[in-house]
Design a protein around this motif. Structure first.
Motif, mmCIF file in Angstrom:
data_model
loop_
_atom_site.group_PDB
_atom_site.id
_atom_site.type_symbol
_atom_site.label_atom_id
_atom_site.label_comp_id
_atom_site.label_asym_id
_atom_site.label_seq_id
_atom_site.Cartn_x
_atom_site.Cartn_y
_atom_site.Cartn_z
ATOM 1 N N GLU A 197 -6.746 33.344 17.573
ATOM 2 C CA GLU A 197 -7.146 34.732 17.832
ATOM 3 C C GLU A 197 -8.438 34.776 18.653
ATOM 4 O O GLU A 197 -8.572 35.571 19.589
ATOM 5 C CB GLU A 197 -7.358 35.456 16.495
ATOM 6 N N GLU A 198 -9.376 33.895 18.310
ATOM 7 C CA GLU A 198 -10.651 33.867 19.016
ATOM 8 C C GLU A 198 -10.448 33.519 20.499
ATOM 9 O O GLU A 198 -11.012 34.168 21.377
ATOM 10 C CB GLU A 198 -11.591 32.848 18.339
ATOM 11 N N ARG B 259 5.790 46.394 21.481
ATOM 12 C CA ARG B 259 4.388 46.618 21.143
ATOM 13 C C ARG B 259 3.721 47.266 22.343
ATOM 14 O O ARG B 259 3.451 46.590 23.350
ATOM 15 C CB ARG B 259 3.661 45.298 20.842
ATOM 16 N N PRO B 260 3.412 48.577 22.268
ATOM 17 C CA PRO B 260 2.866 49.270 23.440
ATOM 18 C C PRO B 260 1.647 48.573 24.061
ATOM 19 O O PRO B 260 1.525 48.501 25.279
ATOM 20 C CB PRO B 260 2.476 50.639 22.877
ATOM 21 N N TYR B 261 0.760 48.005 23.233
ATOM 22 C CA TYR B 261 -0.435 47.396 23.833
ATOM 23 C C TYR B 261 -0.068 46.156 24.626
ATOM 24 O O TYR B 261 -0.714 45.847 25.643
ATOM 25 C CB TYR B 261 -1.507 47.111 22.764
ATOM 26 N N TRP C 90 -5.513 50.163 23.063
ATOM 27 C CA TRP C 90 -4.406 50.258 22.095
ATOM 28 C C TRP C 90 -4.403 49.117 21.093
ATOM 29 O O TRP C 90 -3.724 49.164 20.088
ATOM 30 C CB TRP C 90 -3.063 50.305 22.827
ATOM 31 N N LEU C 91 -5.170 48.081 21.385
ATOM 32 C CA LEU C 91 -5.210 46.935 20.475
ATOM 33 C C LEU C 91 -6.103 47.209 19.278
ATOM 34 O O LEU C 91 -5.787 46.832 18.156
ATOM 35 C CB LEU C 91 -5.694 45.682 21.227
ATOM 36 N N VAL C 92 -7.241 47.869 19.495
ATOM 37 C CA VAL C 92 -8.187 48.027 18.389
ATOM 38 C C VAL C 92 -7.663 49.054 17.396
ATOM 39 O O VAL C 92 -6.912 49.960 17.739
ATOM 40 C CB VAL C 92 -9.612 48.409 18.867
ATOM 41 N N LYS C 93 -8.088 48.883 16.140
ATOM 42 C CA LYS C 93 -7.546 49.709 15.069
ATOM 43 C C LYS C 93 -8.253 51.054 14.972
ATOM 44 O O LYS C 93 -7.626 52.083 14.823
ATOM 45 C CB LYS C 93 -7.707 48.972 13.737
ATOM 46 N N ALA C 94 -9.561 51.053 15.002
ATOM 47 C CA ALA C 94 -10.268 52.314 14.778
ATOM 48 C C ALA C 94 -11.535 52.420 15.621
ATOM 49 O O ALA C 94 -11.945 53.504 16.008
ATOM 50 C CB ALA C 94 -10.627 52.456 13.304
ATOM 51 N N ASP C 95 -12.166 51.298 15.916
ATOM 52 C CA ASP C 95 -13.454 51.320 16.589
ATOM 53 C C ASP C 95 -13.250 51.221 18.106
ATOM 54 O O ASP C 95 -13.017 50.145 18.646
ATOM 55 C CB ASP C 95 -14.293 50.143 16.089
ATOM 56 N N LEU D 99 -15.394 51.740 20.464
ATOM 57 C CA LEU D 99 -16.629 51.570 21.232
ATOM 58 C C LEU D 99 -16.495 50.521 22.333
ATOM 59 O O LEU D 99 -16.775 50.788 23.505
ATOM 60 C CB LEU D 99 -17.778 51.199 20.285
#
Lengths: 319, 188
Positions: free
Chosen positions: B36-37, B109-111, B161-166, B168
């Motif tokens: 992932e990193e 997966r849209p992203y 579209w990848l990030v869940k909520a943040d 920024l």
């Protein structure tokens, strides 16, 4: 030149403790206590180990019925790779910033549809004498997983003490809100406080655990100290951390991720390899510490214990 | 001669994060989820270099530094190199060459649909980046290379579209891209 004569009560310069050492006096006490404990306890090694991060040893007999025999995730990985948005949205953030959490004193309010509401300290809520160890799989909605030896008590045993009324159908949980202690709350990434919930029959299932420790020690702050929920057949976000309130209700409670993105996160959030998330295929998962992916099991491998709870439900609709 | 030196410096700078990543991998310093990193790092450097490429023209016009001009191609090719690393990480390390899963991800997966679109746009741009292709395509070359805007938008959307909520971090990339596009509109 003025000659200063020391009074009898005045300490000699050599006797004065340097400030740096004085400021660290608690560490010496703790180290000493741990050292003394090590001489007395059979688990001497782990007691010594626990000095490093100030977490005390927390030993409990393993409940083999509810433990998997898979390899435990490396302790370092389980404590440096966490989703705990109260301390930041990067998975490395909680370990970096959770030291500001004041874990003691800590009280939990139990109210709502209960005969005996009350506010009690986390140690009265989860008494040490009743603790047991359970090795559970933990499956995150982001398609990674761990295996963690938790220390805790069955949630159902705790709830029964407060005598849920006949109206009680759900259990709602809340995490602490305090931006001073939880710097991630300074930004409204989620609608704080973090809230989660279970149907009462789910909460009464013997697998649902209120945990105060892991790996034979007290919970590290970044893992949800001092008391958290563990529901191993659901995605990790259901297992709410650092709980300050348990509220029994008649109606289905507000749950944070469901509120944040209802099409992505359902109320139930049971681990289900057949129902995919728009971002993560749920049929496979990467076990932290392993290279290849493994198959995800229905209800995270706990179907035998919990599938009965959802007998007449369409799990694609109630995801 | 100086131009070659500047280009060499750009390449060195653009590949320095790769050296850092390799050293971290060798030192087992990629955290609890190394794949992932690597995926996040290669993705972020792709986006950064894409924005750097788009920054060349407005910056050159603003400053009048003509030596910047040839760096646009260098940065664009570096961006493509990082994109190849990013896509390879996903296909080889994350999905272990399970091409069924690759296709399913791109479609469902849209992203990933967005990210893959961006990558596909970059391929013809990298192929036609040579002088020979510029000459062969003539005016059509400029038109073709407007695909870079599609790629950049797709890349930013991929991150959003990848990030869940943040939002920024992807929001910062979106803002920089908006600024670079606005600079072009103002010019006209």
């Amino acid at each position: 030149m003025r000659i200063r004569i020391r009074r009898a009560s005045e300490p000699a310069a050599s006797e004065i403790t340097p400030e740096g050492l004085w400021l660290r006096r608690r560490e010496f006490l703790q180290a000493g206590a741990a050292g003394a404990g090590a001489l007395l306890l059979p688990s001497a090694l782990s007691a010594l180990e626990s000095r490093a991060d100030g977490l005390g040893a927390l030993k409990a007999p393993r409940n083999a019925t509810y433990s998997v025999s898979e390899d435990h995730t490396d302790y370092d990985d389980a404590t440096r790779y966490n989703n705990f948005y109260e301390f930041g949205t990067d998975k490395q953030d909680p370990k970096k910033y959770a030291h500001t959490l004041v874990r003691d004193p800590w009280s939990v309010l139990i109210d709502g549809e209960v005969g005996k509401p009350g506010r009690l300290s986390f140690e009265d809520l989860v008494p040490r004498k009743a603790l047991e160890e359970r090795v559970y799989r933990l499956r995150c909605v982001e398609a990674w997983s761990m295996v963690i030896p938790w220390i805790g008590v069955p949630l159902g045993d705790v709830l029964k003490r407060f005598e849920p009324t006949r109206k009680a159908r759900y259990v709602a949980f809340e995490t602490l809100v305090d931006p001073e202690q939880m710097p991630g709350q300074r930004r409204r990434v989620l609608d704080w406080p973090y809230r989660e919930g279970l149907r009462l029959d789910e909460a009464m299932n013997p697998l649902a655990l209120l945990a105060t420790g892991m790996y034979g020690r007290e919970l590290p702050n970044q893992n949800g100290a001092p008391v958290r929920l563990v529901v191993p057949w659901k995605y990790g976000f259901k297992s709410i951390k650092s709980i300050v309130r348990i509220h029994l209700t008649e109606d289905q409670p507000f749950t944070t991720w469901n509120d944040s993105a209802p099409q992505e996160y359902g109320f139930y959030a049971n681990v289900n390899p057949d129902v995919h998330h728009p971002r993560w295929r749920q049929s496979r998962e990467r076990r932290i510490g392993e290279f290849g992916k493994r198959k995800t099991l229905p209800f995270n491998g706990y179907a035998e214990e919990v599938a009965g709870l959802y007998k007449r439900m369409d799990l694609a609709e109630f995801y | 001669m100086t131009r070659i030196r500047i280009t060499a410096a750009t390449v060195a700078l653009g590949l320095l994060p790769l050296l850092v990543l390799v050293v971290r991998a060798l030192r087992d310093d990629l955290g609890a989820n190394p794949i992932e990193e690597v995926s996040h790092e290669t993705g972020q450097w792709t986006l950064r270099l894409l924005l750097a490429t788009l920054a060349v023209t407005p910056l050159r016009r603003l400053s009048g530094w003509s030596w910047l001009a040839p760096q646009r191609r260098t940065l664009g090719l570096l961006c493509f190199a990082w994109a190849v690393l990013h896509v390879s990480t996903w296909v080889a390390l994350d999905l272990a060459f399970d091409f069924g899963a690759v296709v399913e991800d791109v479609l469902d997966r849209p992203y990933i649909t967005a990210g893959f679109t961006g990558f596909v746009c970059l391929v013809p741009l990298a192929v036609t980046s040579t002088r020979a292709w510029m000459r062969r395509l003539g005016r059509r070359w400029t038109r073709l290379h407007r695909l870079v805007y599609v790629a950049a938008a797709a890349g930013v959307v991929h991150f959003l579209w990848l990030v869940k909520a943040d939002l920024l971090e992807p929001g910062i990339y979106a803002a920089v891209l908006a600024l670079l596009l606005a600079a072009r509109l103002v010019r006209r």
